[in-house]
Design a protein around this motif. Structure first.
Motif, mmCIF file in Angstrom:
data_model
loop_
_atom_site.group_PDB
_atom_site.id
_atom_site.type_symbol
_atom_site.label_atom_id
_atom_site.label_comp_id
_atom_site.label_asym_id
_atom_site.label_seq_id
_atom_site.Cartn_x
_atom_site.Cartn_y
_atom_site.Cartn_z
ATOM 1 N N GLU A 64 -8.096 3.954 10.995
ATOM 2 C CA GLU A 64 -7.382 3.786 12.263
ATOM 3 C C GLU A 64 -6.202 4.763 12.293
ATOM 4 N N SER A 65 -5.796 5.173 13.475
ATOM 5 C CA SER A 65 -4.595 5.985 13.644
ATOM 6 C C SER A 65 -3.665 5.301 14.636
ATOM 7 N N TYR A 66 -2.365 5.325 14.362
ATOM 8 C CA TYR A 66 -1.362 4.688 15.218
ATOM 9 C C TYR A 66 -0.269 5.712 15.524
ATOM 10 N N PHE A 67 0.237 5.675 16.746
ATOM 11 C CA PHE A 67 1.233 6.655 17.155
ATOM 12 C C PHE A 67 2.487 5.959 17.678
ATOM 13 N N HIS A 68 3.624 6.535 17.342
ATOM 14 C CA HIS A 68 4.910 6.022 17.813
ATOM 15 C C HIS A 68 5.797 7.225 18.109
ATOM 16 N N GLU A 69 6.232 7.347 19.347
ATOM 17 C CA GLU A 69 7.032 8.491 19.737
ATOM 18 C C GLU A 69 8.289 8.591 18.872
ATOM 19 N N GLY A 70 8.510 9.751 18.303
ATOM 20 C CA GLY A 70 9.654 9.956 17.434
ATOM 21 C C GLY A 70 9.387 9.621 15.984
ATOM 22 N N GLY A 71 8.182 9.163 15.694
ATOM 23 C CA GLY A 71 7.826 8.805 14.314
ATOM 24 C C GLY A 71 8.026 7.337 14.028
ATOM 25 N N TRP A 72 7.629 6.944 12.850
ATOM 26 C CA TRP A 72 7.640 5.527 12.465
ATOM 27 C C TRP A 72 8.794 5.242 11.503
ATOM 28 N N SER A 73 9.707 4.401 11.919
ATOM 29 C CA SER A 73 10.732 3.901 10.998
ATOM 30 C C SER A 73 10.177 2.682 10.280
ATOM 31 N N ALA A 74 10.836 2.270 9.204
ATOM 32 C CA ALA A 74 10.398 1.068 8.481
ATOM 33 C C ALA A 74 10.401 -0.137 9.411
ATOM 34 N N ASP A 75 11.433 -0.251 10.277
ATOM 35 C CA ASP A 75 11.510 -1.389 11.199
ATOM 36 C C ASP A 75 10.382 -1.336 12.225
ATOM 37 N N ASP A 76 10.042 -0.134 12.702
ATOM 38 C CA ASP A 76 8.941 -0.002 13.659
ATOM 39 C C ASP A 76 7.625 -0.471 13.042
ATOM 40 N N ILE A 77 7.400 -0.064 11.799
ATOM 41 C CA ILE A 77 6.162 -0.466 11.120
ATOM 42 C C ILE A 77 6.111 -1.981 10.978
ATOM 43 N N GLN A 78 7.222 -2.575 10.549
ATOM 44 C CA GLN A 78 7.258 -4.022 10.367
ATOM 45 C C GLN A 78 7.012 -4.745 11.684
ATOM 46 N N GLU A 79 7.640 -4.268 12.757
ATOM 47 C CA GLU A 79 7.550 -4.963 14.037
ATOM 48 C C GLU A 79 6.195 -4.779 14.709
ATOM 49 N N ASP A 80 5.675 -3.553 14.661
ATOM 50 C CA ASP A 80 4.480 -3.247 15.441
ATOM 51 C C ASP A 80 3.173 -3.269 14.663
ATOM 52 N N LEU A 81 3.241 -3.049 13.341
ATOM 53 C CA LEU A 81 1.996 -2.827 12.608
ATOM 54 C C LEU A 81 1.772 -3.725 11.405
ATOM 55 N N VAL A 136 1.110 -6.840 10.904
ATOM 56 C CA VAL A 136 -0.075 -7.707 11.014
ATOM 57 C C VAL A 136 -1.340 -6.862 11.097
ATOM 58 N N GLU A 137 -1.287 -5.813 11.910
ATOM 59 C CA GLU A 137 -2.450 -4.937 12.077
ATOM 60 C C GLU A 137 -2.887 -4.332 10.740
ATOM 61 N N LEU A 138 -1.939 -3.820 9.958
ATOM 62 C CA LEU A 138 -2.278 -3.227 8.668
ATOM 63 C C LEU A 138 -2.830 -4.272 7.709
ATOM 64 N N SER A 139 -2.257 -5.452 7.727
ATOM 65 C CA SER A 139 -2.740 -6.522 6.843
ATOM 66 C C SER A 139 -4.179 -6.902 7.156
ATOM 67 N N ASP A 140 -4.549 -6.787 8.416
ATOM 68 C CA ASP A 140 -5.918 -7.130 8.823
ATOM 69 C C ASP A 140 -6.936 -6.068 8.417
ATOM 70 N N HIS A 141 -6.454 -4.898 7.982
ATOM 71 C CA HIS A 141 -7.367 -3.809 7.635
ATOM 72 C C HIS A 141 -7.253 -3.398 6.168
ATOM 73 N N LEU A 142 -6.728 -4.269 5.333
ATOM 74 C CA LEU A 142 -6.621 -3.937 3.914
ATOM 75 C C LEU A 142 -8.009 -3.698 3.320
ATOM 76 N N GLN A 143 -8.106 -2.681 2.494
ATOM 77 C CA GLN A 143 -9.377 -2.345 1.867
ATOM 78 C C GLN A 143 -9.533 -3.073 0.534
ATOM 79 N N THR A 144 -10.752 -3.434 0.217
ATOM 80 C CA THR A 144 -11.017 -4.160 -1.025
ATOM 81 C C THR A 144 -10.928 -3.219 -2.217
ATOM 82 N N VAL A 145 -10.651 -3.772 -3.390
ATOM 83 C CA VAL A 145 -10.657 -3.018 -4.639
ATOM 84 C C VAL A 145 -11.533 -3.751 -5.639
#
Length: 311
Positions: free
Chosen positions: A264-281, A283-292
């Motif tokens: 997946e690719s995600y875009f955020h104008e001005g780049g991604w801050s740590a707070d932006d990732i926490q707020e917007d992504l 849950v989304e990232l947790s739902d796409h964790l890859q198995t090991v």
């Protein structure tokens, strides 16, 4: 599938998977240089191939150094007049959990698997290019290099590195007509013979019988000979268009491993801050964790479960 007139080197071919690859290449018509650290093991493989009507010679030395790699190529040319195929199978294990693994444990495995593949492939490619030969390089990988495995930091790193090199070599060798592919075997070994889960499969193989269909089909687990057919095919002229691929073989199953790719690719104008990732992504990232690691083995059918005492 004929390899008549071809010459192959198979590292680590004194026993086990390597010996099966070498024997299969010889049956297809290739002359084979058998490499192992044990002269006794190498000579046994040579004797079996010769007794079966094939041609083989032994070169005893541990792979890793450039000198040994060049000597392997020189042996093929001196004994059989040419070189067309390289199978890098030599390997060792030094399994330990991460904190217990020493520098020597790590370096030894990296040296044989990764550096040994690098030096041997470089020497072979040098010969192929100089003599304008459409050679074949087949590196043996492992499921551990694809997915990881507990206690195998060194082995996982080496086998993952082998796949990375293969993909790079496929690009660099294309103009010369040389192919480079990785094979991921899933087969009975001395290690699997000690695992109770595989007892019924090992017992059948020891009796010279076919393994139960559960192992061969459902698990894709079989004998060394089940992998050898893929090695022979990749070594042939018919596989000239196959390069940069990672192909698994075991039992009745063949698998084409996908190259790593973006999910997946995600875009955020001005780049991604740590707070932006926490707020917007988050849950989304947790739902796409890859198995090991490999998925858990399925439950054995009752008739194959040796841990169950019959009533």
């Amino acid at each position: 599938m004929s390899l008549t007139g071809k010459v192959a080197i198979v590292t680590g071919s004194g026993a086990g998977l390597g010996a099966a690859y070498a024997a299969a290449l010889a049956r297809a018509g290739a002359a084979v240089v058998i490499n192992d650290v044990s002269a006794e093991a190498a000579d046994r493989t040579v004797a079996r191939i010769v007794a079966d009507g094939g041609r083989a010679t032994a070169f005893v030395a541990p792979v890793a150094t450039s000198g040994v790699a060049q000597s392997l190529v020189d042996t093929a040319v001196t004994e059989f007049g040419s070189l067309d195929i390289l199978v890098t199978n030599a390997g060792i294990l030094r399994d330990k959990s991460f904190l217990k693994m020493t520098d020597d444990d790590f370096d030894a495995v990296i040296g044989v698997h990764l550096r040994g593949t690098f030096t041997c492939a470089r020497a072979a490619f040098g010969y192929f290019k100089e003599h304008e030969k459409p050679g074949r390089i087949i590196a043996i990988g492992s499921p551990t290099g694809q997915r990881g495995n507990f206690g195998q930091t060194n082995y996982a790193a080496a086998k993952a590195g082998v796949v990375g090199m293969i993909r790079t070599w496929a690009i660099e060798m294309k103009k010369a007509g040389v192919t480079a592919n990785a094979v991921i075997p899933v087969a009975a070994t001395a290690m699997t013979a000690t695992i109770p889960y595989f007892a019924a499969a090992v017992e059948a193989a020891d009796r010279g019988e076919a393994m139960p269909a559960f192992f061969r089909h459902d698990l894709g687990f079989g004998t060394a000979e089940d992998v050898a057919g893929l090695v022979v095919w990749l070594a042939s002229d018919e596989a000239a268009a196959i390069t940069g691929q990672v192909i698994g073989a075991g039992g009745d199953r063949l698998q084409l491993w996908r190259h790593p790719e973006v999910l997946e690719s995600y875009f955020h104008e001005g780049g991604w801050s740590a707070d932006d990732i926490q707020e917007d992504l988050s849950v989304e990232l947790s739902d796409h964790l890859q198995t090991v690691g490999d998925p858990p083995f399925p439950a054995l059918p009752a008739e194959l479960d040796r841990s169950v005492t019959p009533a």
